[in-house]
Design an enzyme around this catalytic site. Structure first.
Site, PDB file in Angstrom:
ATOM      1  CG  LEU A 253      24.684 -19.336 -15.501  1.00  0.00           C
ATOM      2  CD1 LEU A 253      24.512 -17.496 -15.893  1.00  0.00           C
ATOM      3  CD2 LEU A 253      26.282 -19.868 -15.752  1.00  0.00           C
ATOM      4  CB  SER A 254      21.268 -24.903 -14.381  1.00  0.00           C
ATOM      5  OG  SER A 254      21.666 -26.163 -13.863  1.00  0.00           O
ATOM      6  CG  ASP A 299      22.613 -28.791 -14.106  1.00  0.00           C
ATOM      7  OD1 ASP A 299      23.877 -29.027 -14.288  1.00  0.00           O
ATOM      8  OD2 ASP A 299      21.496 -28.676 -15.262  1.00  0.00           O
TER       9      ASP A 299
HETATM   10  C1  GLA Z   1      22.240 -29.284 -18.216  1.00  0.00           C
HETATM   11  C2  GLA Z   1      22.207 -31.003 -17.378  1.00  0.00           C
HETATM   12  C3  GLA Z   1      23.441 -31.570 -16.972  1.00  0.00           C
HETATM   13  C4  GLA Z   1      24.841 -31.708 -18.056  1.00  0.00           C
HETATM   14  C5  GLA Z   1      25.057 -30.203 -18.442  1.00  0.00           C
HETATM   15  C6  GLA Z   1      26.671 -30.865 -19.280  1.00  0.00           C
HETATM   16  O1  GLA Z   1      23.275 -28.530 -17.645  1.00  0.00           O
HETATM   17  O2  GLA Z   1      21.151 -30.647 -17.652  1.00  0.00           O
HETATM   18  O3  GLA Z   1      23.377 -32.248 -16.363  1.00  0.00           O
HETATM   19  O4  GLA Z   1      24.603 -32.716 -18.679  1.00  0.00           O
HETATM   20  O5  GLA Z   1      24.305 -30.109 -19.494  1.00  0.00           O
HETATM   21  O6  GLA Z   1      27.414 -30.861 -18.795  1.00  0.00           O
END
Ligand code: GLA
Length: 531
Positions: A253-254, A299
């Protein structure tokens, strides 16, 4: 003669659309419409005569049980001579559920403005900001001057294609990293985290501040500090920072991007600098790569460019953001598989390997398609289309590169189809595309794991319209799409059948809402800290 409202695109919306209407915005809009009507001493019966509609229909509309057509909405507001903002919002609300994609986007924009002016801002995180400020003052002996809120994200579709410069469709969520900050008059950065698993860290903003690739909390912080320092130049000024957050970590979820964006914005705010959003998006993406993952820019772009109740189609090189309203009748539930997905940890090598494989696959495909040496995935897709390129890959690429390129090509096509499905409010189509995305990430891109597969299937069995792994994969969460009225039930069942038997923490299953992008707020105007 009464005119009949039909169930066509210009009439009262059908069953699915009627459910779209249920929201706090609808309730407030209809409450104001009713008050305005009563203030004008206009009965619904009189309004029915003026608009040529049946009084029963008008009662149902006012009660929120039926949607008016845009024509009825316009006649309604004209007859009552309503204030412009209310009139425009009511007509926009009707248009949101009728008309083509363009009209819906325009209507959503009007409603967005009305909502911001007339409704309290929705919650952006469960973190209590005043608690963060109190802890800051207690820890550093002076109040914070700014509070930054940087949200996590759910990518709805378009996974592992951002670093191939292909558009993706994420949304920012109502879980965030919250940062309290105050500038210092020296070059020192002192940072601590309310979550005690993350030890406090201190460093100077000088050449010794080199971000390491450990993926620890402080490595992201150092990365943020180093890009801010090189962007803002001399004089270098440090800051005191306190972090809190409710974006689950290692969940897809970043949380790491929210941390970097939060830190960068906090350090800029402390210096009294506000950088343009697009520049911040690029800077933060570059900053995060210093920690060793060759990630794309999705993200950071959505963390900074999210919009309340909208997904955003993000394109790259050049960055472009196109918000797409999410129907009020859709909900997204995220559920953690129980397998931790540390992007800069276990998953880093596998992620970077995918980035390399894509570059190799592209080079081979270019040759097979007799394309220019500079042609990227977008150009190949524009000229040849996904199907033809997959056929070329099947003929000429080694098995692993064939699978990787098939995912990239088909996922890019799914993003375009998903944008359309969203514009049409087609929940089952969007869900089917999410399922297909998951299958492709599992079989062709090989970034899933048995737990993610089982959990996505469980969500589908429990009534989700679609479910897929979210983020880089290798563990973390699935996101499931369902009708709003089913969301709580789906979340409860997922808790009972997945979270509890595995003794996962309570946050493992959550219903999330699309949220605005990161923001900074000044909370105190004191002098720089000398502590
Ligand atoms: C991670 C990376 C993104 C993207 C996703 C997969 O979250 O930070 O840049 O590549 O994986 O879609």
């Amino acid at each position: 003669m009464k005119r009949r409202e039909t169930h066509g695109s210009q009439g009262v919306a059908g069953a699915a659309d009627r459910r779209l209407a249920a929201s706090e915005l609808r309730d407030e809009l209809l409450r104001r419409m009713r008050t305005a009507r009563l203030e004008r001493s206009a009965s619904l019966r009189a309004l029915a005569v003026r608009t040529g509609m049946s009084p029963t229909l008008l009662v149902l509309v006012e009660q929120g049980k039926r949607l008016p057509s845009p024509r009825l909405a316009s006649e309604w507001v004209e007859t009552l001579d309503l204030p412009t903002d209310l009139a425009q919002a009511f007509v926009a609300w009707a248009r949101l559920h009728h008309g083509g994609p363009e009209e819906r986007i325009a209507a959503a924009l009007v409603l967005d403005g009305w909502r911001r002016a007339n409704l309290p801002a929705p919650r952006r995180t469960t973190i209590d900001e005043s608690f963060v400020r109190e802890r800051f003052a207690a820890r550093f002996g002076a109040p914070a001057t700014h509070i930054v809120v940087a949200p996590g994200r759910v990518n709805l579709i378009g996974e592992h294609i951002d670093y191939n410069l292909l558009p993706v469709l994420p949304m920012a969520i109502d879980r965030a990293v919250v940062v309290a900050v105050r500038e210092r008059d020296d070059q020192r950065v002192r940072a601590c985290n309310i979550d005690e698993r993350h030890a406090p860290c201190e460093f100077e903003l000088d050449a010794r501040n080199v971000p390491d690739a450990s993926g620890s909390w402080s490595s992201y912080l150092r990365a943020a500090a180093s890009i801010v320092t090189s962007r803002l130049g001399e004089p270098r000024r440090g800051a005191d920072l306190l972090f809190a957050g409710d974006v689950p970590e290692a969940a897809g979820l970043s949380s790491s991007s929210a941390l970097v964006v939060g830190a960068v914005m906090a350090l800029c705010a402390a210096r009294g600098v506000e950088l343009p959003r697009e520049e911040l998006m690029e800077l933060c993406a570059r900053g995060e790569r210093l920690v060793g993952v060759q990630s794309g820019g999705m993200d950071q772009a959505i963390c900074l460019g999210g919009r309340l109740d909208h997904a955003v189609k993000v394109g790259f090189a050049p960055l472009s953001l196109q918000p797409a309203p999410l129907p009020a009748a859709w909900r997204f539930v995220v559920a953690h598989s129980g397998v931790l997905a540390h992007k800069a940890g276990r998953a880093k090598d596998a992620y970077n390997e995918r980035v390399r494989e894509c570059a190799e696959a592209l080079a081979l495909l270019r040759r097979s398609a007799l394309a220019r040496p500079e042609a990227d995935w977008r150009e190949l897709l524009r000229i040849h289309g996904a199907e033809h390129l997959v056929a070329l890959a099947e003929r000429g690429l080694p098995p692993t590169l064939l699978r990787r390129s098939r995912h990239v090509l088909q996922e890019a096509a799914r993003v375009e189809q998903a944008v359309l499905a969203l514009a049409c409010g087609d929940l089952s189509r969007f869900g089917a595309l999410m399922d297909a995305s998951h299958a492709s990430l599992r079989d062709d891109y090989e970034v899933s794991c048995p737990e993610l597969d089982d959990l996505a299937q469980l969500a589908r069995d429990l009534g989700a319209a679609g479910a897929r792994l979210v983020g880089a994969g290798f563990g973390g969460c699935v996101v499931a799409l369902c009708e709003a009225r089913l969301a709580q039930g789906l979340a409860d069942e997922l808790r009972e059948r997945w979270q509890e038997p595995r003794q996962l923490p309570a946050w493992s299953v959550q219903v999330v809402r699309a949220s605005d992008g990161a923001s900074t707020r000044r909370v105190d105007a004191g002098p720089a800290c000398r502590a």
